[in-house]
Design a protein around this motif. Structure first.
Motif, PDB file in Angstrom:
ATOM      1  N   LYS A  74       0.826  -1.201   0.000  1.00 17.91           N
ATOM      2  CA  LYS A  74       0.000   0.000   0.000  1.00 17.91           C
ATOM      3  C   LYS A  74       0.868   1.263   0.000  1.00 17.91           C
ATOM      4  CE  LYS A  74      -3.778   2.294   2.493  1.00 17.91           C
ATOM      5  NZ  LYS A  74      -3.113   3.618   2.555  1.00 17.91           N
ATOM      6  N   ALA A  75       1.960   1.229   0.783  1.00 16.76           N
ATOM      7  CA  ALA A  75       2.858   2.390   0.839  1.00 16.76           C
ATOM      8  C   ALA A  75       3.440   2.690  -0.526  1.00 16.76           C
ATOM      9  CB  ALA A  75       3.972   2.136   1.853  1.00 16.76           C
ATOM     10  N   LEU A  76       3.778   1.650  -1.275  1.00 14.39           N
ATOM     11  CA  LEU A  76       4.319   1.861  -2.619  1.00 14.39           C
ATOM     12  C   LEU A  76       3.236   2.387  -3.558  1.00 14.39           C
ATOM     13  CD1 LEU A  76       6.624   1.723  -4.615  1.00 14.39           C
ATOM     14  CD2 LEU A  76       6.068  -0.688  -5.016  1.00 14.39           C
ATOM     15  N   ALA A  77       2.043   1.848  -3.454  1.00 12.93           N
ATOM     16  CA  ALA A  77       0.951   2.297  -4.323  1.00 12.93           C
ATOM     17  C   ALA A  77       0.607   3.761  -4.083  1.00 12.93           C
ATOM     18  CB  ALA A  77      -0.278   1.417  -4.096  1.00 12.93           C
ATOM     19  N   ASP A  78       0.745   4.213  -2.831  1.00 11.52           N
ATOM     20  CA  ASP A  78       0.393   5.585  -2.477  1.00 11.52           C
ATOM     21  C   ASP A  78       1.544   6.575  -2.628  1.00 11.52           C
ATOM     22  OD1 ASP A  78      -2.086   4.598  -1.823  1.00 11.52           O
ATOM     23  OD2 ASP A  78      -1.732   4.565   0.345  1.00 11.52           O
ATOM     24  N   LEU A  79       2.722   6.095  -3.008  1.00  6.50           N
ATOM     25  CA  LEU A  79       3.900   6.957  -3.061  1.00  6.50           C
ATOM     26  C   LEU A  79       3.772   8.016  -4.150  1.00  6.50           C
ATOM     27  CD1 LEU A  79       6.782   7.380  -1.890  1.00  6.50           C
ATOM     28  CD2 LEU A  79       7.618   5.831  -3.686  1.00  6.50           C
ATOM     29  N   ASP A  80       4.172   9.212  -3.822  1.00  6.77           N
ATOM     30  CA  ASP A  80       4.220  10.315  -4.794  1.00  6.77           C
ATOM     31  C   ASP A  80       5.047   9.864  -6.006  1.00  6.77           C
ATOM     32  OD1 ASP A  80       5.122  12.591  -6.244  1.00  6.77           O
ATOM     33  OD2 ASP A  80       4.876  13.867  -4.489  1.00  6.77           O
ATOM     34  N   PRO A  81       4.492   9.965  -7.212  1.00  2.51           N
ATOM     35  CA  PRO A  81       5.229   9.503  -8.405  1.00  2.51           C
ATOM     36  C   PRO A  81       6.610  10.140  -8.561  1.00  2.51           C
ATOM     37  CG  PRO A  81       2.937   9.930  -8.943  1.00  2.51           C
ATOM     38  CD  PRO A  81       3.132  10.428  -7.546  1.00  2.51           C
ATOM     39  N   LEU A  87      13.559   7.695  -6.245  1.00  2.00           N
ATOM     40  CA  LEU A  87      14.081   6.499  -5.565  1.00  2.00           C
ATOM     41  C   LEU A  87      14.530   5.450  -6.576  1.00  2.00           C
ATOM     42  CD1 LEU A  87      11.623   6.033  -2.548  1.00  2.00           C
ATOM     43  CD2 LEU A  87      14.110   6.347  -2.409  1.00  2.00           C
ATOM     44  N   GLU A  88      13.771   5.262  -7.628  1.00  2.00           N
ATOM     45  CA  GLU A  88      14.149   4.273  -8.645  1.00  2.00           C
ATOM     46  C   GLU A  88      15.478   4.650  -9.299  1.00  2.00           C
ATOM     47  OE1 GLU A  88       9.781   2.533 -10.003  1.00  2.00           O
ATOM     48  OE2 GLU A  88      10.609   4.306 -11.012  1.00  2.00           O
ATOM     49  N   ARG A  95      23.013   0.501  -7.649  1.00  2.00           N
ATOM     50  CA  ARG A  95      23.273  -0.870  -8.130  1.00  2.00           C
ATOM     51  C   ARG A  95      24.438  -0.882  -9.120  1.00  2.00           C
ATOM     52  NH1 ARG A  95      19.584  -4.156  -5.982  1.00  2.00           N
ATOM     53  NH2 ARG A  95      17.351  -3.689  -6.000  1.00  2.00           N
ATOM     54  N   THR A  96      24.516   0.129  -9.977  1.00  2.00           N
ATOM     55  CA  THR A  96      25.608   0.199 -10.960  1.00  2.00           C
ATOM     56  C   THR A  96      26.966   0.265 -10.261  1.00  2.00           C
ATOM     57  OG1 THR A  96      24.219   1.292 -12.606  1.00  2.00           O
ATOM     58  CG2 THR A  96      26.593   1.581 -12.831  1.00  2.00           C
ATOM     59  N   ALA A 176       7.802   2.139   1.320  1.00  2.00           N
ATOM     60  CA  ALA A 176       7.787   2.126  -0.141  1.00  2.00           C
ATOM     61  C   ALA A 176       9.171   1.828  -0.704  1.00  2.00           C
ATOM     62  CB  ALA A 176       7.285   3.469  -0.664  1.00  2.00           C
ATOM     63  N   ALA A 177      10.198   2.383  -0.084  1.00  2.00           N
ATOM     64  CA  ALA A 177      11.575   2.092  -0.526  1.00  2.00           C
ATOM     65  C   ALA A 177      11.878   0.605  -0.378  1.00  2.00           C
ATOM     66  CB  ALA A 177      12.568   2.930   0.271  1.00  2.00           C
ATOM     67  N   ALA A 178      11.420   0.008   0.721  1.00  2.00           N
ATOM     68  CA  ALA A 178      11.620  -1.432   0.917  1.00  2.00           C
ATOM     69  C   ALA A 178      10.930  -2.216  -0.200  1.00  2.00           C
ATOM     70  CB  ALA A 178      11.082  -1.858   2.282  1.00  2.00           C
ATOM     71  N   ALA A 179       9.717  -1.802  -0.564  1.00  2.00           N
ATOM     72  CA  ALA A 179       8.992  -2.489  -1.628  1.00  2.00           C
ATOM     73  C   ALA A 179       9.730  -2.388  -2.958  1.00  2.00           C
ATOM     74  CB  ALA A 179       7.584  -1.908  -1.758  1.00  2.00           C
ATOM     75  N   LEU A 180      10.250  -1.215  -3.267  1.00  2.00           N
ATOM     76  CA  LEU A 180      10.988  -1.032  -4.521  1.00  2.00           C
ATOM     77  C   LEU A 180      12.228  -1.918  -4.583  1.00  2.00           C
ATOM     78  CD1 LEU A 180      10.774   2.847  -4.974  1.00  2.00           C
ATOM     79  CD2 LEU A 180       9.738   1.115  -6.456  1.00  2.00           C
ATOM     80  N   LEU A 181      12.765  -2.261  -3.421  1.00  2.00           N
ATOM     81  CA  LEU A 181      13.977  -3.074  -3.340  1.00  2.00           C
ATOM     82  C   LEU A 181      13.665  -4.554  -3.105  1.00  2.00           C
ATOM     83  CD1 LEU A 181      15.892  -0.469  -1.222  1.00  2.00           C
ATOM     84  CD2 LEU A 181      16.791  -1.393  -3.363  1.00  2.00           C
ATOM     85  N   ASP A 182      12.387  -4.907  -3.145  1.00  2.00           N
ATOM     86  CA  ASP A 182      11.955  -6.299  -2.945  1.00  2.00           C
ATOM     87  C   ASP A 182      12.302  -6.834  -1.560  1.00  2.00           C
ATOM     88  OD1 ASP A 182      10.834  -6.557  -5.536  1.00  2.00           O
ATOM     89  OD2 ASP A 182      12.830  -6.913  -6.369  1.00  2.00           O
ATOM     90  N   VAL A 183      12.268  -5.953  -0.570  1.00  2.00           N
ATOM     91  CA  VAL A 183      12.440  -6.385   0.822  1.00  2.00           C
ATOM     92  C   VAL A 183      11.050  -6.495   1.435  1.00  2.00           C
ATOM     93  CG1 VAL A 183      13.366  -5.775   3.090  1.00  2.00           C
ATOM     94  CG2 VAL A 183      14.693  -5.285   1.026  1.00  2.00           C
ATOM     95  N   ASP A 184      10.636  -7.706   1.779  1.00  2.00           N
ATOM     96  CA  ASP A 184       9.276  -7.880   2.289  1.00  2.00           C
ATOM     97  C   ASP A 184       9.225  -8.163   3.784  1.00  2.00           C
ATOM     98  OD1 ASP A 184      10.176 -10.458   2.442  1.00  2.00           O
ATOM     99  OD2 ASP A 184       8.734 -11.295   1.021  1.00  2.00           O
ATOM    100  N   GLU A 185      10.401  -8.216   4.442  1.00  2.00           N
ATOM    101  CA  GLU A 185      10.427  -8.403   5.898  1.00  2.00           C
ATOM    102  C   GLU A 185      10.855  -7.087   6.539  1.00  2.00           C
ATOM    103  OE1 GLU A 185      12.127 -11.343   9.436  1.00  2.00           O
ATOM    104  OE2 GLU A 185      12.763 -11.677   7.359  1.00  2.00           O
ATOM    105  N   VAL A 186       9.905  -6.409   7.142  1.00  2.00           N
ATOM    106  CA  VAL A 186      10.146  -5.132   7.794  1.00  2.00           C
ATOM    107  C   VAL A 186       9.608  -5.209   9.211  1.00  2.00           C
ATOM    108  CG1 VAL A 186       9.754  -2.639   7.720  1.00  2.00           C
ATOM    109  CG2 VAL A 186       9.915  -3.926   5.569  1.00  2.00           C
TER     110      VAL A 186
END
Length: 441
Positions: A74-81, A87-88, A95-96, A176-186
């Motif tokens: 939900k936090a990712l869905a609601d994040l300001d574009p 963040l992306e 990563r580079t 939301a940052a965790a979601a973008l990084l595929d971290v699902d344990e918070v």
């Protein structure tokens, strides 16, 4: 506006310099006695103690420590574009850079039949901490998670303090940052109790197992740092982070407005943040003071910034030459060091002690905080004299694998025995000789 130290004509030896230069005083040892009961309670009573301290310190009591996956999504869905796009981009650039830090296994042939291989193995499970005090730090999520993933860490848990404003969840931008990084344990837990829970593990209120970790990384306040110190050994840690700091080495070619803006950018973190200007130009120092006065009055966190800039940890150091300035900044060993001189690239190449070096007028520390691709979890308090910032290497362990044939061992056996006897450890030599007693192969 800044306190001044005049070292023109004489730059003391490094040890004397370190005692002279401005720096925040943070007594971690003094915090240990306050942290010990918290750590002991979490060890003995688990989540019950965690929630009691969370309610006391954060004024909120989450239903569970582990944040439900639906809340992260939900936090990712609601994040300001616009924030999502930023963040992306920060993640992509990090990563580079961090992908190039991954070490390769190497095998060295010492002699025929004798090799030593160095294998780089990631830590199995890591706890990553994102602060949640005076500011929101999704960037710290990026800086912790990216190198851990690049290293190949198999299991990650992110801890961040719960916010009463958000119903006992960490700040939604952090989630939301965790979601973008595929971290699902918070885990919604902060401070010393977070470190203790990461070290000992526990069972959540709904029966979910909160597994202990092998290592904890990420910055926090003095109480979190004290808990890291207390639990080091049970867990590995990255460093004992203190208040943030910036040093700027500048000559008469520097822009006073740039310098002042950069000093303020670090001062807004915390009243203990250190902002230090080292310059060959008294005229620049005067101009920077004027700019600081003007800009501090209009910045959002005026009181916090002004307290930090007027504190004993901040100041201007006058030196005769850039050469002397380099000696000063090397002794100071700043977390963030900017070089704003006529030949900034050449001068930056001569720096030996810094967490990160920012070269010229278009590489401000703020760039490194977010989108340079470098890591912003860096050594503070002069630790850059002997320690590095967070990187892929933080999460890797080098394991030596020794593989010798019978002939290769036989060829070196007499020297092993000689050294064992010299150290009065004859059984060491006998362990080698036993392989050849009566051998006819």
């Amino acid at each position: 506006m800044l306190n001044r130290t005049d070292l023109r004509g004489r730059v003391p030896r490094p040890a004397e310099l370190r005692a002279t230069l401005p720096r925040a005083e943070v007594d971690v040892d003094a915090a240990l006695h306050q942290v010990r009961p918290v750590v002991d309670a979490v060890r003995d009573r688990g989540v019950e103690a965690v929630l009691e301290y969370t309610e006391q310190f954060d004024r909120v009591r989450p239903d569970t420590v582990r944040v439900p996956r639906a809340e992260i999504d939900k936090a990712l869905a609601d994040l300001d574009p616009a924030v999502r796009a930023a963040l992306e981009e920060a993640i992509a650039r990090a990563r580079t850079v961090h992908a190039d830090q991954r070490r390769q296994d190497t095998t060295t042939t010492v002699v025929d039949g004798g090799t030593v291989t160095e294998r780089w193995v990631p830590v199995s499970r890591v706890g990553l901490y994102a602060p949640g005090g005076l500011a929101v730090y999704p960037s710290s999520v990026v800086m912790n998670v990216v190198p851990a993933q690049a290293a190949g860490v198999g299991s990650l848990v992110l801890c961040s303090p719960p916010q009463a404003e958000f119903g006992g969840l960490p700040h939604p931008t952090t989630l939301a940052a965790a979601a973008l990084l595929d971290v699902d344990e918070v885990w919604a837990v902060g401070g010393a109790q977070a470190v203790a829970l990461l070290a000992y593990g526990a069972t959540d209120t709904d029966g979910t197992e909160l597994d202990a970790v092998d290592m904890v990384t990420g910055p926090g306040n003095v109480y979190l740092t004290a808990a890291k110190r207390m639990l080091r050994g049970i867990i590995g840690i990255d460093s004992e982070a203190g208040p943030t700091e910036i040093a700027i080495l500048a000559d008469e070619t520097a822009d006073a407005g740039h310098v002042a803006a950069d000093l303020i950018s670090q001062a807004e973190h915390d009243t203990l943040a250190a902002s230090v200007l080292v310059t060959t130009s008294e005229e620049l120092a005067d101009a920077v003071d004027v700019e600081l006065q003007r800009r501090v009055e209009t910045t959002k966190h005026t009181e916090r910034v002004e307290t930090a800039l007027r504190g004993p940890q901040s100041g201007t150091v006058l030196v005769s030459t850039v050469e002397d300035g380099l000696k000063v900044v090397d002794a100071y060993a700043a977390e963030h060091l900017e070089i704003q001189t006529a030949d900034a690239r050449k001068d930056a190449a001569r720096v030996t002690n810094a967490g990160a070096v920012f070269v010229g007028p278009y590489a401000p520390v703020s760039l490194g905080d977010y989108c340079a691709g470098s890591n912003h979890v860096l050594p503070t308090g002069g630790f850059a004299r002997h320690s590095s910032g967070l990187s892929v290497q933080t999460f890797l362990r080098g394991i030596h694998v020794i593989d010798y044939s019978e002939d290769a061992l036989r060829d070196i056996a007499d020297k092993v025995v000689a050294l064992a006897d010299a150290e009065d450890l004859p059984a060491h030599g006998e362990a080698v000789q036993a392989r050849f007693e009566g051998a006819t192969r």
